[in-house]
Every structure is written in C-alpha cells, then in structure tokens.
Scaffold this motif. Structure first.
Motif, PDB file in Angstrom:
ATOM      1  N   GLY A   1       0.733  -1.115   0.122  1.00 12.81           N
ATOM      2  CA  GLY A   1       0.060  -0.048   0.049  1.00 12.81           C
ATOM      3  C   GLY A   1       0.655   1.339  -0.228  1.00 12.81           C
ATOM      4  N   SER A   2       0.191   2.315   0.302  1.00 12.14           N
ATOM      5  CA  SER A   2       0.918   3.496   0.353  1.00 12.14           C
ATOM      6  C   SER A   2       0.221   4.630   1.245  1.00 12.14           C
ATOM      7  CB  SER A   2       0.670   4.408  -1.000  1.00 12.14           C
ATOM      8  OG  SER A   2       1.287   5.738  -1.049  1.00 12.14           O
ATOM      9  N   ALA A   3       0.842   5.593   1.862  1.00 12.70           N
ATOM     10  CA  ALA A   3       0.421   6.288   2.667  1.00 12.70           C
ATOM     11  C   ALA A   3       0.377   7.841   2.288  1.00 12.70           C
ATOM     12  CB  ALA A   3       1.405   6.583   4.096  1.00 12.70           C
ATOM     13  N   ASP A   4       0.603   7.974   0.925  1.00 10.93           N
ATOM     14  CA  ASP A   4       0.713   9.092   0.253  1.00 10.93           C
ATOM     15  C   ASP A   4      -0.877   9.923   0.531  1.00 10.93           C
ATOM     16  OD1 ASP A   4       3.023   8.687  -0.849  1.00 10.93           O
ATOM     17  OD2 ASP A   4       2.304   8.562  -2.938  1.00 10.93           O
ATOM     18  N   GLY A   5      -0.406  11.219   0.897  1.00  8.13           N
ATOM     19  CA  GLY A   5      -1.707  12.052   1.316  1.00  8.13           C
ATOM     20  C   GLY A   5      -2.127  11.958   2.808  1.00  8.13           C
ATOM     21  N   GLU A   6      -1.468  10.959   3.502  1.00  4.68           N
ATOM     22  CA  GLU A   6      -1.558  11.106   5.100  1.00  4.68           C
ATOM     23  C   GLU A   6      -0.819  12.047   5.476  1.00  4.68           C
ATOM     24  OE1 GLU A   6      -4.027   9.338   5.693  1.00  4.68           O
ATOM     25  OE2 GLU A   6      -3.734   7.135   5.095  1.00  4.68           O
ATOM     26  N   THR A   7      -1.347  12.427   6.860  1.00  2.00           N
ATOM     27  CA  THR A   7      -1.001  13.612   7.608  1.00  2.00           C
ATOM     28  C   THR A   7       0.007  13.273   8.324  1.00  2.00           C
ATOM     29  OG1 THR A   7      -3.144  14.738   7.611  1.00  2.00           O
ATOM     30  CG2 THR A   7      -1.706  15.352   9.443  1.00  2.00           C
ATOM     31  N   VAL A   8       0.990  13.915   8.821  1.00  2.00           N
ATOM     32  CA  VAL A   8       2.125  13.732   9.728  1.00  2.00           C
ATOM     33  C   VAL A   8       2.305  14.977  10.649  1.00  2.00           C
ATOM     34  CG1 VAL A   8       4.482  13.298  10.292  1.00  2.00           C
ATOM     35  CG2 VAL A   8       3.463  12.146   8.144  1.00  2.00           C
ATOM     36  N   THR A   9       2.189  14.924  11.825  1.00  2.00           N
ATOM     37  CA  THR A   9       2.310  15.903  12.928  1.00  2.00           C
ATOM     38  C   THR A   9       3.675  15.760  13.554  1.00  2.00           C
ATOM     39  OG1 THR A   9      -0.236  15.998  13.108  1.00  2.00           O
ATOM     40  CG2 THR A   9       1.091  17.185  15.049  1.00  2.00           C
ATOM     41  N   ILE A  10       4.399  16.957  13.677  1.00  2.00           N
ATOM     42  CA  ILE A  10       5.676  16.989  14.272  1.00  2.00           C
ATOM     43  C   ILE A  10       5.600  17.829  15.426  1.00  2.00           C
ATOM     44  CG2 ILE A  10       8.065  17.286  13.865  1.00  2.00           C
ATOM     45  CD1 ILE A  10       5.953  17.296  10.939  1.00  2.00           C
ATOM     46  N   ALA A  11       6.205  17.379  16.717  1.00  2.00           N
ATOM     47  CA  ALA A  11       6.039  18.264  17.825  1.00  2.00           C
ATOM     48  C   ALA A  11       7.735  18.333  18.365  1.00  2.00           C
ATOM     49  CB  ALA A  11       5.361  17.541  18.986  1.00  2.00           C
TER      50      ALA A  11
ATOM     51  N   GLY B   1      13.781  18.794  28.561  1.00  2.00           N
ATOM     52  CA  GLY B   1      12.787  18.430  29.369  1.00  2.00           C
ATOM     53  C   GLY B   1      11.637  17.881  28.784  1.00  2.00           C
ATOM     54  N   ASN B   2      11.361  17.344  27.753  1.00  2.00           N
ATOM     55  CA  ASN B   2      10.358  16.922  26.980  1.00  2.00           C
ATOM     56  C   ASN B   2       9.097  17.812  26.986  1.00  2.00           C
ATOM     57  OD1 ASN B   2      11.556  14.361  26.362  1.00  2.00           O
ATOM     58  ND2 ASN B   2      11.102  13.509  28.365  1.00  2.00           N
ATOM     59  N   GLU B   3       9.403  19.260  27.013  1.00  2.00           N
ATOM     60  CA  GLU B   3       8.451  20.197  26.914  1.00  2.00           C
ATOM     61  C   GLU B   3       8.329  20.774  25.317  1.00  2.00           C
ATOM     62  OE1 GLU B   3       6.234  21.106  28.838  1.00  2.00           O
ATOM     63  OE2 GLU B   3       7.061  19.791  30.826  1.00  2.00           O
ATOM     64  N   LEU B   4       7.343  21.299  24.965  1.00  2.00           N
ATOM     65  CA  LEU B   4       7.232  21.788  23.691  1.00  2.00           C
ATOM     66  C   LEU B   4       8.084  23.048  23.410  1.00  2.00           C
ATOM     67  CD1 LEU B   4       3.476  21.481  22.552  1.00  2.00           C
ATOM     68  CD2 LEU B   4       5.391  20.490  21.536  1.00  2.00           C
ATOM     69  N   VAL B   5       8.942  23.041  22.346  1.00  2.00           N
ATOM     70  CA  VAL B   5       9.960  24.240  22.114  1.00  2.00           C
ATOM     71  C   VAL B   5       8.820  25.216  21.183  1.00  2.00           C
ATOM     72  CG1 VAL B   5      11.783  25.139  20.879  1.00  2.00           C
ATOM     73  CG2 VAL B   5      12.085  22.672  22.023  1.00  2.00           C
ATOM     74  N   GLU B   6       8.155  24.745  20.259  1.00  2.00           N
ATOM     75  CA  GLU B   6       7.284  25.566  19.562  1.00  2.00           C
ATOM     76  C   GLU B   6       6.053  24.823  19.311  1.00  2.00           C
ATOM     77  OE1 GLU B   6       8.842  26.955  16.058  1.00  2.00           O
ATOM     78  OE2 GLU B   6      10.249  28.349  16.784  1.00  2.00           O
ATOM     79  N   ASN B   7       5.027  25.190  18.817  1.00  2.00           N
ATOM     80  CA  ASN B   7       3.753  24.516  18.630  1.00  2.00           C
ATOM     81  C   ASN B   7       4.169  23.501  17.691  1.00  2.00           C
ATOM     82  OD1 ASN B   7       2.135  25.889  20.494  1.00  2.00           O
ATOM     83  ND2 ASN B   7       1.928  27.538  18.926  1.00  2.00           N
ATOM     84  N   ALA B   8       3.331  22.614  17.612  1.00  2.00           N
ATOM     85  CA  ALA B   8       3.242  21.449  16.574  1.00  2.00           C
ATOM     86  C   ALA B   8       3.150  21.757  15.139  1.00  2.00           C
ATOM     87  CB  ALA B   8       2.632  20.163  17.089  1.00  2.00           C
ATOM     88  N   THR B   9       3.475  21.059  14.251  1.00  2.00           N
ATOM     89  CA  THR B   9       3.519  21.517  12.763  1.00  2.00           C
ATOM     90  C   THR B   9       2.917  20.293  12.048  1.00  2.00           C
ATOM     91  OG1 THR B   9       5.705  21.167  11.990  1.00  2.00           O
ATOM     92  CG2 THR B   9       4.806  23.509  12.586  1.00  2.00           C
ATOM     93  N   GLU B  10       2.062  20.510  11.001  1.00  2.00           N
ATOM     94  CA  GLU B  10       1.512  19.363  10.193  1.00  2.00           C
ATOM     95  C   GLU B  10       2.277  19.370   8.705  1.00  2.00           C
ATOM     96  OE1 GLU B  10      -2.594  19.117   9.892  1.00  2.00           O
ATOM     97  OE2 GLU B  10      -2.998  18.369  11.669  1.00  2.00           O
TER      98      GLU B  10
END
Length: 389
Positions: A35-45, A50-59
């Motif tokens: 199969g393929s995942a083309d077109g699927e969404t990836v979110t990066i945090a 300290g495992n805290e967000l540096v900036e807001n996540a992006t898609e």
C-alpha cells in the motif's frame, strides 16, 4: 526507553499552526506493505531536554513515500505522529535523525475463555510503546487482526470483554504478535478486593458546600486492590448518611452506575487482576452535618474540607485535626467498619460560585473545589507527614 507519559503529554499539548521556516530541513519516509501512505497527515512536535514543547506542533503530508519538516532551535527530540487508515503511529527521534515509518506487521489472534470457547463482542484498544492510542478494533467472533503496524515494537492491548478489562502485551517481530489469549471469567467475589494502593490512607472524604443551595456535598473515596488472578467485576459498597442524595459513582475518574439500598450505595466497579482502582461516590446532604458508619476496617481515615476552615468544623471523638497544608482531620487510630464518624459545620459559608464548577450535565454539577482536589493529589502533597494534634 521514553516513558508512556511523554506521548500523552505531547498529544494533549498539540496546537497545530503553519510551519515556520528554519535553517535545516529533515526528511522522513513512510513504507507501507502492499500500500501507500501518500496524502496522509504527519504531525511533528519539537521537544526540549525536559520533553516540553519548544514551539507549537506543525503538520505536513506524505508525498511519494516521504515527508519533510523544518528543524527548530532548542529542540533535541521530535515526537512524530502519522495517521494512516484510521490508525495512528508514532516515532520519537533525536534532532537531525530521519524518522522512518515502516508499516509491514500484523497483530492477530483469538480471544477465548477458560474452556477454549471464543469470546464474542470484545473491544480491543491498541496502545503504542510511547503511550498514546494507536487504534481500536472489535473482535466480534473472538478473532482479531490489527495492522499494518510497525515492526519490533511493543504494543499494549486493552481488551474490554465479559464486562471487565484485560491487559495484554505483544511484540511485533516475535510469536506474541499472533497469539490466543485466554481471558479468565471475572470474579464477582468482593473478598478479592482489599483496601490498598492509597497509602498512607485509602479511605478519604472530601466535604464542601454544594454549588447551589444549602447543605453539604461529599465525595467519598476508597482505593481498592484486586488480589485475584482474574479481573473483578462487581460492586464496591459505601455506607452513606440516611439523608444522602446520591449523584453518581466513579472508578478511576470515569463515571459509572451507582445504586442505593437503604443506607448502602453500590458502585459498579471493574478492577484488573493484581491492579488498584480508585472508587468514588458523590452525594449531597440536606444539612451541614452528618453521621455515618465508616464502612470498612481502616488503619487511617481522612476528611478534607473545601471552602471551610477547621474553626467551623466539629467532629466525633475518633477524629482529630491534622497538621496539614489544608483543612483536614484524620482518625485518631484504626477504625472498624461499624464505627460511627460525625461531622458538623457550625457556621454558614458562601456556596461555591457558578464559575467554580465544572458545569457538566447529567445527574448534577460537581463543586470544582472537591473534584479537582483528587485523591492522588491529596496524598501527594504531604499526607504522609500529617500528625495528630
């Protein structure tokens, strides 16, 4: 190994915003068997040490089996989330490391009872090794297939069946990914449960004014431990004052049914084998005073007051003021189930304002001053150090 809590913290903290360009781009890949995942969404945090967000996540999205995101100053790791065919997959990578998703494994098997008979109408929630939920499937005839998932990963299966919850672990890449799980019939024997897991106290009452009107609102909590080799699915009982108006029950902060016979309330409860659970009953009282049996043999019982100070409170002789950072009394020694405790609020106090409640619908609104001061939180802030005056 990163903790499961990390994944949960990241998920509840995500706020998707357009990506901000930075100095370096990082590319990741997605490979799906057949199969393929083309077109699927990836979110990066992006996360700091300290495992805290540096900036807001992006898609971003997958194109031709790959995706790209920009590195962020101050981030040392990235929590990456891929949505594919109704399931969510996760990766935790160091700064500059290329995330790679390979979806080529299947988790399958059967659910049977102690006689080998397939268990129907079971629901399986799959959780990743980082903590968040991957997917949920139904095993209508006792068989289940989950996939595609990642190789060499540990997944937790939370199985709802027979009116109880079972937890099993599988690892893709070895034989446990294709397994028949025997789910023993739950016990309804109340003797399987003991008070435990809430040290130094495992029986607590939180008392405060109701949102509207007079009287008191009480949250009574016990921490129970299931010592059996199978889940417990039955009732946990509470002895309540005769004028109590029962609002609801809760198990581990989730609402459940509560029924009353005379002055005993039965809260429908399930507890996994060898696990603990926190069980609550919420009730209102017409007056600012009550007397009731303890209901359990306990080494120590505590009563915490919200919106009142101890100058307003009178209690029975078997209770005494505690040296604590909040208004609280504790038992002066061990108590037996039939021992009576009493509390009286001698002065009127302003009711909790409407904007201090959770505003929930259903059987009633809960005063936030009582609900937010949860059982675990009270234990954590120093009950172990309380002494009698």
């Amino acid at each position: 190994m990163r903790t499961r809590l990390l994944g949960l913290v990241v998920l509840v903290s995500l706020l998707i915003v357009p990506a901000t360009a930075t100095a370096e781009s990082v590319s990741g890949t997605v490979t799906v068997a057949d199969g393929s995942a083309d077109g699927e969404t990836v979110t990066i945090a992006p996360l700091d040490p300290g495992n805290e967000l540096v900036e807001n996540a992006t898609e971003t999205t997958v194109e031709d089996g790959s995706f790209t995101y920009e590195s962020v100053d101050g981030a040392v790791t990235y929590f990456v989330e891929l949505e594919h065919e109704g399931a969510t997959h996760y990766a935790l990578v160091d700064d500059g490391e290329r995330p790679e998703f390979v979806l080529n494994e299947t988790i399958s098997g059967k659910l049977v009872d102690e006689n080998g008979t397939p268990i129907s109408n079971a629901t399986i929630t799959v959780t990743s090794q980082h903590g968040p939920e991957v997917t949920q499937v139904n095993a209508t005839d006792g068989s289940y297939t989950i996939g595609p998932v990642q190789p060499d990963h540990v997944y937790t299966l939370e199985i709802e069946a027979n009116g109880a919850t079972y937890e099993r672990t599988v690892s893709t890449g070895d034989d446990t990914a294709n397994t028949t799980f025997e789910l023993p019939t739950p016990t309804t024997d109340r003797d399987a449960l003991t008070l435990g897991g809430g040290q130094p106290v495992n029986h607590l009452l939180r008392v405060g004014p109701p949102q509207n009107g007079t009287g008191l609102f009480v949250v009574e909590t016990v921490s129970v431990e299931n010592g059996a080799d199978r889940p417990f699915a039955g009732n946990v009982s509470f002895e309540v004052p005769s004028d109590a108006e029962v609002v609801t029950g809760m198990v581990d902060n989730e609402r459940t049914s509560a029924s009353r016979t005379n002055d005993t309330v039965m809260v429908e409860t399930t507890v996994s084998a060898q696990e603990n659970a926190t069980v609550d009953v919420f009730y209102r009282l017409e007056d600012r005073a009550f007397e009731k049996p303890v209901g359990y043999d306990v080494e120590q019982l505590a009563i915490q007051f919200a919106e009142y100070d101890l100058a307003q409170v009178e209690v029975s002789d078997n209770l005494a003021e505690a040296d604590a950072p909040m208004p609280m009394v504790t038992s002066t020694g061990p108590l037996e189930a039939d021992d009576q405790i009493s509390v009286s609020i001698t002065e009127s106090n302003q009711s909790v304002a409407s904007d201090q409640t959770d505003g929930g619908s259903g059987t009633g609104e809960f005063p936030l001053g009582l609900v937010s001061l949860g059982f675990v939180a009270i234990i954590a802030i120093g009950l172990a150090a309380y002494r009698y005056l």
